[in-house]
Design a protein around this motif. Sequence first.
Motif, PDB file in Angstrom:
ATOM      1  N   ASN A  20       0.920  -1.313   0.013  1.00 30.99           N
ATOM      2  CA  ASN A  20       0.035   0.181  -0.106  1.00 30.99           C
ATOM      3  C   ASN A  20       0.743   1.151  -0.035  1.00 30.99           C
ATOM      4  O   ASN A  20       0.347   2.382  -0.035  1.00 30.99           O
ATOM      5  N   ARG A  23       0.260   4.134  -3.878  1.00 31.72           N
ATOM      6  CA  ARG A  23      -1.126   4.559  -4.067  1.00 31.72           C
ATOM      7  C   ARG A  23      -1.768   4.737  -5.080  1.00 31.72           C
ATOM      8  O   ARG A  23      -1.104   4.839  -6.099  1.00 31.72           O
ATOM      9  N   LEU A 160      -6.372   0.121  -2.232  1.00 36.86           N
ATOM     10  CA  LEU A 160      -5.577  -0.429  -1.337  1.00 36.86           C
ATOM     11  C   LEU A 160      -5.927  -1.935  -0.872  1.00 36.86           C
ATOM     12  O   LEU A 160      -7.044  -2.104  -0.971  1.00 36.86           O
TER      13      LEU A 160
END
Length: 201
Positions: A20, A23, A160
Amino acid sequence: MATDDMWIWDGGRVCLDLVNTLRNRWRTPPAETLQSSGDLVLWLQEAGLLAPDPPRSAAAAVLASGLRLRETVDRAVLAVADGRLPAADDIMALNRSAAQAPRPALQIAVTDGRLEPAGTTNLATDPAVALALVAQDAVDLLLSAEIRRVRVCGADTCALRFLDRSPAHNRRWCSMARCGNRTKVRLHQARARRSEHTPRG
């Protein structure tokens, strides 16, 4: 340089938190939060994997391998979560990376008259070893039943990855406070606009 408030820790596993750090994967180009080796070193420290003040020479060379590991983890996790086998190259890369750090010896303690696992600190002094701990976490996830609970955030503008540990296994958002609420507000506003333009009989 990225700051720690740019990083999101909602993945549920450290390997997903590393994934994550890239992005808005749906955009071209996506938003990169690890733009330098210093960013990666800081992220590894914030993740609780790396001791303060690693050797400078070790830190300088770690960014490329960290970014490769991140994308390898992402491909492998999404494949297995979808019921497919990861690519052979990704398996080899994860195994090679995970082998760079010894597993901590299992420790025990007596708590309330019974044996329990003792908490151990597993801080690496070298960024490459800290990345190996991320790879070990990915291997653990891939071999666990939890792999079927890996999700991609349902918000149109997010993507995510997270581990759904909700009781009903129906979590849709990486974070209710972030994407869940934003999506609900957007849908409510869209309904309100439609009702304003609907002719009343």
